[in-house]
Design an enzyme around this catalytic site. Structure first.
Site, PDB file in Angstrom:
ATOM      1  N   CYS A 114      52.637  20.094  50.211  1.00  0.00           N
ATOM      2  CA  CYS A 114      52.746  19.892  48.760  1.00  0.00           C
ATOM      3  C   CYS A 114      52.437  21.196  48.011  1.00  0.00           C
ATOM      4  CB  CYS A 114      51.854  18.734  48.319  1.00  0.00           C
ATOM      5  SG  CYS A 114      52.339  18.051  46.707  1.00  0.00           S
ATOM      6  N   GLU A 151      50.704  12.854  55.452  1.00  0.00           N
ATOM      7  CA  GLU A 151      49.372  12.581  55.998  1.00  0.00           C
ATOM      8  C   GLU A 151      48.764  11.322  55.397  1.00  0.00           C
ATOM      9  OE1 GLU A 151      48.241  14.810  52.234  1.00  0.00           O
ATOM     10  OE2 GLU A 151      49.926  14.721  53.641  1.00  0.00           O
ATOM     11  N   HIS A 209      53.667  13.899  51.203  1.00  0.00           N
ATOM     12  CA  HIS A 209      52.311  13.676  51.716  1.00  0.00           C
ATOM     13  C   HIS A 209      52.356  12.732  52.915  1.00  0.00           C
ATOM     14  CE1 HIS A 209      49.575  15.790  48.990  1.00  0.00           C
ATOM     15  NE2 HIS A 209      50.420  15.495  48.014  1.00  0.00           N
ATOM     16  N   ARG A 212      42.772   7.549  41.059  1.00  0.00           N
ATOM     17  CA  ARG A 212      42.020   8.745  40.659  1.00  0.00           C
ATOM     18  C   ARG A 212      42.558   9.384  39.386  1.00  0.00           C
ATOM     19  NH1 ARG A 212      42.595   9.972  46.256  1.00  0.00           N
ATOM     20  NH2 ARG A 212      44.236  11.503  45.781  1.00  0.00           N
ATOM     21  N   LYS A 224      56.383  12.892  36.930  1.00  0.00           N
ATOM     22  CA  LYS A 224      55.789  13.022  38.258  1.00  0.00           C
ATOM     23  C   LYS A 224      56.679  12.337  39.296  1.00  0.00           C
ATOM     24  CE  LYS A 224      51.524  12.230  40.881  1.00  0.00           C
ATOM     25  NZ  LYS A 224      50.160  11.661  40.884  1.00  0.00           N
TER      26      LYS A 224
END
Length: 253
Positions: free
Chosen positions: A102, A196, A194, A208, A123
């Site tokens: 990223c 992971e 992402h 978050r 986004k």
């Protein structure tokens, strides 16, 4: 496959979640070494996370540079960007395979090839289907339309990647956002998504972020549409790292 020593420069906000993501993604047979930038001291020190020591880097078999929640900032405004470039230079000098994720991918491509990131209108956030553009050890076992998660406010455009000398673009979304590229020598992997992330990774990021969008195509937090992509990709990347380690050992024997 012998045990691989893999360093991880942790730049994500939730350090413990990132640690668990990569432990789960990389599996057994990997000894992980966790670092944070010296220029970015931790507010909450963790016993498993140490300041980056560039002298230790040449002893590693591979290095991962994670994403970071700063992709809307210019690189010049990121106080640890210079330290990241020093790390990239050491990795290149010692021919150590890299996985840049990223923001890490954007930073490495900017440093290595002079490519510039551009702000997205909205986004890019959710689980998306992809098309493989080239045959590669990293993509050859993935099915048509494989799914991977993205979470970022900026991009390096597909056209810039295609025009750059020394880069092979491997996979894009249906809307032509990059997912995966490699350097021509195969040492550097640039993962814009992402992979992971564990099952709840997108929703954890949503929790978050104040006023952030909900993830697209991942309405149910229990869904895990990129699980097989994740397993296949990281298995393939670790195989490449192992092959590189064996080849280097044979040359220096």
């Amino acid at each position: 496959m012998s045990t691989l020593d893999v360093g991880v420069l942790v730049l994500m906000h939730d350090k413990e979640a990132t640690r668990q993501d990569f432990i789960d993604a990389l599996g057994t047979g990997v000894r992980l070494h966790w670092f944070h930038p010296v220029s970015h001291p931790l507010h909450k020190p963790a016993p498993w996370l140490q300041p980056l020591d560039l002298r230790q880097v040449p002893t590693l078999d591979a290095m991962i540079i994670t994403g970071a929640p700063i992709d809307r900032l210019d690189f010049s405004a990121v106080h640890y960007y210079s330290e990241v470039t020093q790390l990239l230079d050491v990795l290149a000098a010692h021919h150590i395979p890299q996985l840049n994720v990223c923001w890490g991918a954007e930073a490495a491509l900017h440093h290595d090839f002079g490519l510039h990131k551009v702000a997205l209108e909205h986004k890019l956030f959710g689980a998306f289907r992809h098309t493989a553009l080239a045959t590669s050890a990293l993509t050859e076992q993935l099915p048509a339309g494989f799914v991977a998660p993205h979470a970022r406010y900026s991009d390096i455009s597909v056209s810039a990647l295609e025009q750059a000398s020394g880069i092979q673009l491997l996979a894009v979304t249906a809307d032509n956002h990059p997912l995966l590229a490699t350097s021509d020598d195969g040492h550097n992997t640039y993962l814009f998504g992402h992979l992971e992330y564990r099952q709840d990774g997108l929703w954890a990021e949503h929790a978050r972020e104040t006023n952030g969008p909900e993830p697209r195509n991942n309405e149910d937090v229990t869904a895990y549409p990129w699980q097989q992509t994740r397993t296949t990709f990281f298995d393939a990347w670790l195989s490449l790292v192992s092959e590189h380690k064996d080849k280097f050992a044979s040359l220096t024997a």
